[in-house]
Every structure is written in structure tokens, then in C-alpha cells.
Motif scaffolding. Sequence first.
Motif, PDB file in Angstrom:
ATOM      1  N   ILE A 108     -14.359   0.363  13.906  1.00 36.19           N
ATOM      2  CA  ILE A 108     -13.293   0.868  13.043  1.00 36.19           C
ATOM      3  C   ILE A 108     -12.113  -0.087  13.093  1.00 36.19           C
ATOM      4  CG2 ILE A 108     -11.571   2.696  12.796  1.00 36.19           C
ATOM      5  CD1 ILE A 108     -13.750   4.638  13.711  1.00 36.19           C
ATOM      6  N   GLU A 112     -10.149  -1.908   9.986  1.00 30.47           N
ATOM      7  CA  GLU A 112      -8.724  -1.726   9.704  1.00 30.47           C
ATOM      8  C   GLU A 112      -8.014  -3.054   9.687  1.00 30.47           C
ATOM      9  OE1 GLU A 112      -7.685   2.750  10.948  1.00 30.47           O
ATOM     10  OE2 GLU A 112      -6.889   1.096  12.117  1.00 30.47           O
ATOM     11  N   GLN A 115      -8.477  -4.827   6.559  1.00 26.63           N
ATOM     12  CA  GLN A 115      -7.849  -4.246   5.394  1.00 26.63           C
ATOM     13  C   GLN A 115      -6.335  -4.329   5.416  1.00 26.63           C
ATOM     14  OE1 GLN A 115      -9.472  -0.344   5.123  1.00 26.63           O
ATOM     15  NE2 GLN A 115     -11.188  -1.014   3.884  1.00 26.63           N
ATOM     16  N   GLU A 116      -5.776  -4.813   6.478  1.00 25.23           N
ATOM     17  CA  GLU A 116      -4.321  -4.948   6.523  1.00 25.23           C
ATOM     18  C   GLU A 116      -3.898  -6.055   5.591  1.00 25.23           C
ATOM     19  OE1 GLU A 116      -3.267  -3.711  11.047  1.00 25.23           O
ATOM     20  OE2 GLU A 116      -2.105  -5.256  10.071  1.00 25.23           O
ATOM     21  N   THR A 117      -2.838  -5.802   4.846  1.00 24.91           N
ATOM     22  CA  THR A 117      -2.374  -6.829   3.919  1.00 24.91           C
ATOM     23  C   THR A 117      -1.461  -7.787   4.657  1.00 24.91           C
ATOM     24  OG1 THR A 117      -0.406  -5.596   3.363  1.00 24.91           O
ATOM     25  CG2 THR A 117      -2.388  -5.139   2.066  1.00 24.91           C
ATOM     26  N   GLN A 119       1.468  -8.446   4.012  1.00 22.19           N
ATOM     27  CA  GLN A 119       2.793  -7.851   4.141  1.00 22.19           C
ATOM     28  C   GLN A 119       2.910  -7.009   5.401  1.00 22.19           C
ATOM     29  OE1 GLN A 119       3.967  -5.444   0.875  1.00 22.19           O
ATOM     30  NE2 GLN A 119       6.013  -5.095   1.667  1.00 22.19           N
ATOM     31  N   ASP A 120       1.822  -6.280   5.695  1.00 21.14           N
ATOM     32  CA  ASP A 120       1.827  -5.469   6.924  1.00 21.14           C
ATOM     33  C   ASP A 120       1.972  -6.355   8.127  1.00 21.14           C
ATOM     34  OD1 ASP A 120      -0.646  -3.186   5.681  1.00 21.14           O
ATOM     35  OD2 ASP A 120       1.525  -3.122   5.608  1.00 21.14           O
ATOM     36  N   GLU A 124       4.920  -5.698  10.889  1.00 23.91           N
ATOM     37  CA  GLU A 124       4.505  -5.036  12.128  1.00 23.91           C
ATOM     38  C   GLU A 124       3.504  -5.911  12.868  1.00 23.91           C
ATOM     39  OE1 GLU A 124       4.703  -0.469  10.479  1.00 23.91           O
ATOM     40  OE2 GLU A 124       2.790  -1.362  11.009  1.00 23.91           O
ATOM     41  N   ILE A 129      -4.202   1.383  14.694  1.00 24.98           N
ATOM     42  CA  ILE A 129      -3.491   2.646  14.778  1.00 24.98           C
ATOM     43  C   ILE A 129      -4.052   3.429  15.970  1.00 24.98           C
ATOM     44  CG2 ILE A 129      -3.023   4.831  13.599  1.00 24.98           C
ATOM     45  CD1 ILE A 129      -3.618   3.251  10.994  1.00 24.98           C
ATOM     46  N   ASP A 133       0.242   3.781  20.959  1.00 18.34           N
ATOM     47  CA  ASP A 133       1.063   4.881  20.474  1.00 18.34           C
ATOM     48  C   ASP A 133       2.482   4.774  20.963  1.00 18.34           C
ATOM     49  OD1 ASP A 133      -1.512   7.464  20.556  1.00 18.34           O
ATOM     50  OD2 ASP A 133      -1.024   5.883  19.130  1.00 18.34           O
ATOM     51  N   ILE A 136       4.350   2.206  19.004  1.00 14.59           N
ATOM     52  CA  ILE A 136       4.637   2.718  17.665  1.00 14.59           C
ATOM     53  C   ILE A 136       5.751   3.748  17.744  1.00 14.59           C
ATOM     54  CG2 ILE A 136       3.732   4.051  15.716  1.00 14.59           C
ATOM     55  CD1 ILE A 136       0.969   2.898  16.421  1.00 14.59           C
ATOM     56  N   GLU A 140       9.242   3.469  15.959  1.00  6.08           N
ATOM     57  CA  GLU A 140       9.618   4.533  15.017  1.00  6.08           C
ATOM     58  C   GLU A 140      10.989   5.065  15.364  1.00  6.08           C
ATOM     59  OE1 GLU A 140       6.097   5.051  12.575  1.00  6.08           O
ATOM     60  OE2 GLU A 140       8.018   6.092  12.488  1.00  6.08           O
TER      61      GLU A 140
ATOM     62  N   THR B 125      -8.294   1.457  -0.669  1.00  9.26           N
ATOM     63  CA  THR B 125      -7.864   0.210  -0.020  1.00  9.26           C
ATOM     64  C   THR B 125      -7.261   0.489   1.354  1.00  9.26           C
ATOM     65  OG1 THR B 125      -5.661   0.308  -0.987  1.00  9.26           O
ATOM     66  CG2 THR B 125      -7.351  -0.854  -2.249  1.00  9.26           C
ATOM     67  N   GLY B 127      -7.169   1.919   5.294  1.00  9.35           N
ATOM     68  CA  GLY B 127      -8.123   1.911   6.396  1.00  9.35           C
ATOM     69  C   GLY B 127      -8.733   3.290   6.583  1.00  9.35           C
ATOM     70  N   GLU B 128      -9.788   3.307   7.401  1.00 15.40           N
ATOM     71  CA  GLU B 128     -10.520   4.558   7.611  1.00 15.40           C
ATOM     72  C   GLU B 128      -9.641   5.607   8.286  1.00 15.40           C
ATOM     73  OE1 GLU B 128     -14.549   3.716   8.782  1.00 15.40           O
ATOM     74  OE2 GLU B 128     -14.602   5.609   9.888  1.00 15.40           O
ATOM     75  N   LYS B 129      -8.828   5.179   9.211  1.00 16.41           N
ATOM     76  CA  LYS B 129      -8.003   6.153   9.932  1.00 16.41           C
ATOM     77  C   LYS B 129      -6.935   6.746   9.020  1.00 16.41           C
ATOM     78  CE  LYS B 129      -8.840   5.349  14.743  1.00 16.41           C
ATOM     79  NZ  LYS B 129      -8.331   5.312  16.110  1.00 16.41           N
ATOM     80  N   SER B 154       0.935  10.352  19.838  1.00 18.67           N
ATOM     81  CA  SER B 154       1.666  10.979  20.945  1.00 18.67           C
ATOM     82  C   SER B 154       2.398  12.235  20.509  1.00 18.67           C
ATOM     83  CB  SER B 154       2.657   9.992  21.564  1.00 18.67           C
ATOM     84  OG  SER B 154       3.530   9.520  20.565  1.00 18.67           O
ATOM     85  N   ASN B 161       4.838  10.501  10.429  1.00 18.67           N
ATOM     86  CA  ASN B 161       5.319   9.199   9.957  1.00 18.67           C
ATOM     87  C   ASN B 161       4.167   8.289   9.548  1.00 18.67           C
ATOM     88  OD1 ASN B 161       7.975   9.795  10.161  1.00 18.67           O
ATOM     89  ND2 ASN B 161       8.275   8.855  12.160  1.00 18.67           N
ATOM     90  N   LYS B 169       1.647   3.163   1.263  1.00 21.05           N
ATOM     91  CA  LYS B 169       0.789   2.007   1.013  1.00 21.05           C
ATOM     92  C   LYS B 169      -0.091   2.278  -0.209  1.00 21.05           C
ATOM     93  CE  LYS B 169      -2.177  -0.981   3.788  1.00 21.05           C
ATOM     94  NZ  LYS B 169      -2.832  -1.170   5.082  1.00 21.05           N
TER      95      LYS B 169
END
Lengths: 559, 182
Positions: A108, A112, A115-117, A119-120, A124, A129, A133, A136, A140, B125, B127-129, B154, B161, B169
Motif C-alpha cells: 500500500i 501511495e 500517487q503523490e504529486t 506538489q505534495d 510535506e 499516511i 502520526d 503529522i 497539524e 487519483t 491513494g488507497e488510504k 492518533s 484533517n 486533493k
Amino acid sequence: MRKELHDLELIDLYLDHKMSESEKKDFEKLLSESESLRQALEDQISLRKGIQRIALKGEIKSAKNGGKGNNLFNTIGFILVFLIVSILFLFTPEDEEKSIYSSTVTSIDEVEENQETPQDQETEPKQSIGNTDKQIAQKERENEIEQFLSQYDEMESVNLDSIDYGDTIDWIVYESFDAEEQVFSFKNSEGGKIEGKQGTILFFPKNAFDIEGNIKIRLKEYYSPADIVLSGLSTTSAGKWIETRGMIDVKAFSNGQELKLKKEVYFPIAFPKEGYPSLSAVKTFYGNKTEQGLDWEVDSTYFFLPCPGVSEYDAYGGMVWNKKLKYIQTYMSDFCFTRKQVAMISGKLVYPDATIDFKVKKGELLEYIISTDYDYFKPILEGYISKMDKGLLLEENKTYNLKLEVTPPGGLQAKKQSLSMLCLDDKETLRNAQNLLMSHYILSSYRLNIINCDAYVGGTSTVKEQTFKSTKDCSISVIPFEKNTYLVAEGSKDEDFSVNVLDGKLYHAIAYQRIGVDQYAVSVKRFRPKEEAIVFNDFSVMTKKALSKKINKLKRYKE
Amino acid sequence: MTQDQIIQQIQLGNREWAFKELYNYFPKVEHLILQSGGSKDDASDIFQEALILLFRKLQKEDFVLTSSVETYLYSICRFMCYDRNRASAKQVDWKVSLDLREEEEITELFQEEEKYQLAETALKTLGEKCMEILKMFYHQGVKMAEIATKMKFSSAKIAKNQKYKCLEKAKKKFVELRTESN
């Protein structure tokens, strides 16, 4: 980002029909005024339908593969695959087996990352993901704080050419601000319903006071952070933090003399919910002025409400209600759930898991609404659904079954619960009562003066003393970033100020002093608790309106 | 399962069961599509799309089905097949068996669905999550706290968020696609 997130939340509530009538009306008004909000709504509808499409396709695929005609093929297919795999396993060397599988498995994380662009990746760190945590969460938090504080940093101070800033401010100490006093009156023999400008509603029953004639009520309301801070109010109860949803100061007079309520008279108070997120487990707190300042005492007396006709009352709480009511009256009771817990209805005892029969006489109780905040304590009136959404019209001389159901059976001596009983005369009042329960917290009080609608703040954290120094006479309020709690630092310019705070949290400290008719000297610091004293030596001057706006922004209160 | 039971199951959220029953009508649709020059894959796609449109129809508050579910489903498939063939300039002769109001309604449903197909493309487009979070929240109605636990965030706030970021996105991509198609 905060505004967009807030708009999205509103849109979702609107689309899910989770808004009250008034909220819906307000939102539709916003929609009519904002093209961008309308577009955001349309986009969200499309995206939600798009998500639904993807989910439905998954369900359709499952349904298709689980269909009658396909089962046989699936079974044959499975057997073939099993045979092939078995053969391969038996006859293929280890290395080749690995190569067959490793090339077809994609993690997975890999998907992911692919698939991140770009820009991402710029904004970041490249990470999956869920893997970091804490990072993040930290990011946040920081973004949220920065976003929030950036709007706070726009100062709105009065440019007074004749007054210098800092040390040369003409520091004349004026009396501190207090909320507007509102005056109402009613006849003691009739009782009265009082509605404050900020939404508080007080219901005084008939003959609540021990006099004849008219009662004059003087009411002050404190809801906004500015009102609470500038009135010097705080929210701690025996050293514990409590989170407020509004405070009032209510006094009763007759012929110039201040009155007290009669013994054993409780009157309901409805505190409006608007302006802050809804809070559960609110209680009535009474303000007591002590040497150390204002302390809030929780109302626990209704643990011991008298139950007429009962000599032995082996319980921690109970409720009694009056059958002849013209307006909303609630009796609150906190229960510890044991097998001995009882309630009283119409003079009879009801044990949990038991039932009671009762009848209604003409002219008396017409309707009940029974509400409870907690699922595992349910009063069930036959044919009635709890949670405030229905009322049952009781017929004269018909026997009804009222059951207090405790789940799990036998009860738990764990949490305290509360039960509100609303007794009404007619359907219109019923509707109004239902609306009121949605829009207000309804508590009861046996005292006048300062009353608070609060809940204890949970969680554990180390208590730390934070000290402050000020070059000028002033008051210092400390507001935690998160909970709607207010602390007042004790002390003075000469002795330093101090307040107990929870370590590690973020706070705003506001040093302020009214120095003119409409002038306040203000200095605001944001801080996390530290050893050294925080010094206020850079005051600015502003009007009360500007200062109020600034303080309200600290709590993101509705303007 | 009777027609009413199928409708009821869809409305109650027991869709997979209802879809399984409705797949009994697939052979007839497949025959239609193959006869008009389409492939088996076309037939699968069209039937799947028809089920989605049927679902949409049943979600509308004022829905009234004057024909049988089978007829309605078949008509949607026929409409889509016609639409595809029109796009590929194939000539096919159609018989009308629905009333005019239902025909118009299918056209409307189909046009509305095109927007959502675009949104679907944008969402794919992600991701799976991201998709997992969005499906759990918006389709299954799972609360944020539970999503946080399942996805190992967490807190519910972090999950919220994250959901927002995923949506933003997708929205960005959706707006791009919409601009391109206009």
C-alpha cells in the motif's frame, strides 16, 4: 485552511440534514450571498456522489461474484488455482517461487508514494499516511496554531495621538467593566419567564419567594470570552478546571430589598448552546467569592431532594415533580446506579428494571417528555420514544406503564447521570420545549447570584505555577488555547502575579486595565508554562470594542 | 425476491443482496448489448452503471416507479447503449416501452451522473488510504473516532484533517477535469 474546513463541515451537516431549522435558514442565507460557498456545495455534492459510485461499484462487484450463476465457476476456478499453486509449490525450487510472488505484490505504501504529486512532495515530507502520526499531529497542531494566531495578530487599536504608548501612558485606573444589567419583573403569585438578551431563559415558579406582590429581577449575562475576561470572571472549582458554556448573575428584589428563594424551590435555567461546540455533562455551579478570588461550587444538593412520603431513601439521588405546571420545570438528579437506586413518580417508588403504573387526572399532567443524555438509563413510557423527539398525550384515567430501564441489568455504580422531566400543558408548548432542549442546556438552581453552566475538564496533566510581572497596575487573565476555561492570575504589580496552569499547554495571557471611559491598556502574550516570569511591559491602548473583538478571536467566538 | 422487496433492501442499505437479485436480469441486457455490436465488457459496464442509476432513482424522495424494476433497468441499459452507439455512429433501431416521463427522467439521471463520473475519476487519483477514509465516512457513515482507530491515527481530529486533505486533493483534480471537459 480553517475557514475551508469549517465551510466543509457546515456543508456536510447541511447535506446530511443535521442542521436545526434556524441553522439551516442561516446557512441558506449564507449560500444566497456567497457564490464561492454555492460552488463549494456543488463540488461537495459531486464528490460525495463520486465516493458513493466507487463504493457502489465495489458492492455490485461483490454481488456479481457472489451471484448464482457464478458460484459454480468460482468453485471450479478456485480448485484449478489451488491445484496449480500446489503443483508449483511441490515442483518449483524456492528461488523461483519467490520470484513468482514478489513481482505481483505491491505494498500500500508503494502505491501511495507513486500517487503523490510533486506538489505534495514540496509541501510535506514524503511519508506514508499513518506511519508518523506524531509528526503529522505535531505539524497539524503547529499549522493550526499559526493559522489561528495570524488572524489574531491583526491589531485593532485606536491611534490616539495625544497618548503615548508604553511607559508614558496616562495610567488612571477606572472601575472594571461589568456586563449590562437587565431588569425584569413579575408577580410572585404568578411566577415568571425571563429571557435575557443573550439567550438565557429563567423560569421562576409561582410563589418562589416568601413575599406578596411584584418581584424585580436584575440579570447580567456573560457568554463571550470578552465579557468573561473583562468582568474578571474565572472558571475553577476547588482548584479543578471547569469549562463554561455561560454564566449569569441574577438577583431578586422587592421594594428595594434583596430576596432569597424559598427553601426547596428550584428554578430551571436554560443556557443557550450557540457559539461553542456542544458540551455534555454540564452542571450547575454557584459562584462563591473567597479571599483567593472566585470559586465555583458544584450543585450537589439535588442528590438529597426530599421525596415526600418516603421515610427511607437509600439512594444517591431522586426526582420529584409537580403535577400542576404551567411552564417548563425540570428536576435534575444525579444517579449512581446501584440496585438500590430509586426514583419517585407520583409519590411511588420505582426501582430500576421495575415498572410503575400511574393514571392522569383531568386538568393535570397532559404530556411528558422524558429526556436523558445517556443511553444506558432510559425511562420508557409505553409507546414513547425517548431522546426528546416525541411527546405522548396522556389520556385521562388510562393506566400507563413507566419503566426505568438500566442497561446493563442491575446497573453500574459508575457514572452519574441526569434526567430531565418536562411537564407541559399543550402541544404548542411541547413543540417549544423540544426546540428549547435542542438549543439550550437546561439546568436547575436553588440559589440566585452568580450561576455557571459548566462541565469539568477531564484529562490529567502536571500543574505548574506560572508567574507574571507587570510594570503597571492591571488584571491578568489567562486563557488556555483549547478549553473554554478562564483563569485569573492573583497578585499585583508590586508582588508579582501567579496562576496554576497545566504544563505543556498553550495559553494566552491578557494584562489589561481600564484607563479611560472607553480606553483600555492591553498587553497580550502567548506562552507555554516556563520557569521564568512573563513580563508585561509593552501596553497598547484600545477601545473596549476593539479589545473585546481581540479577546473573542482568541476563543474563536461568534462575533 | 419481489420487486418491492428489492426496492426495500436497497433503501434499507442492504444493497449487495438486492444487486445480487438484480443480476438475474443481466443475461437479457448482455444479449441486447451484444446484439447491438457491443462487447461483454460493454455489457458489464453498462449494467453496472444502470444499477447505480437505479440506486439514485430510489434515493430520491419523490421517486415513483410506474414500470417494473426489470423494465426500468432494461430501459436504462438501452439508453446507455444507444448513447454509446450514437457516439460511435452505429445505427440501432429502438422500441420505446417506457412512458415519456420515465424516458425523460432517465435522460436527466444520466446527465446528472456524468458530473459524478468526473468526480469518480478525480477520486481515483487518490491513494488507497484516502479512499478508505472517504468511503468509511461518507458511504458507511463511520464516525471519525472509529476511523481514527481503524486507520491508526492518533486522534479523531487528525483523522478529520486527513479526510479534509484527501477531499481537497480530489476537489482540485475534479475542478481540473471539469475545466478540461468544458
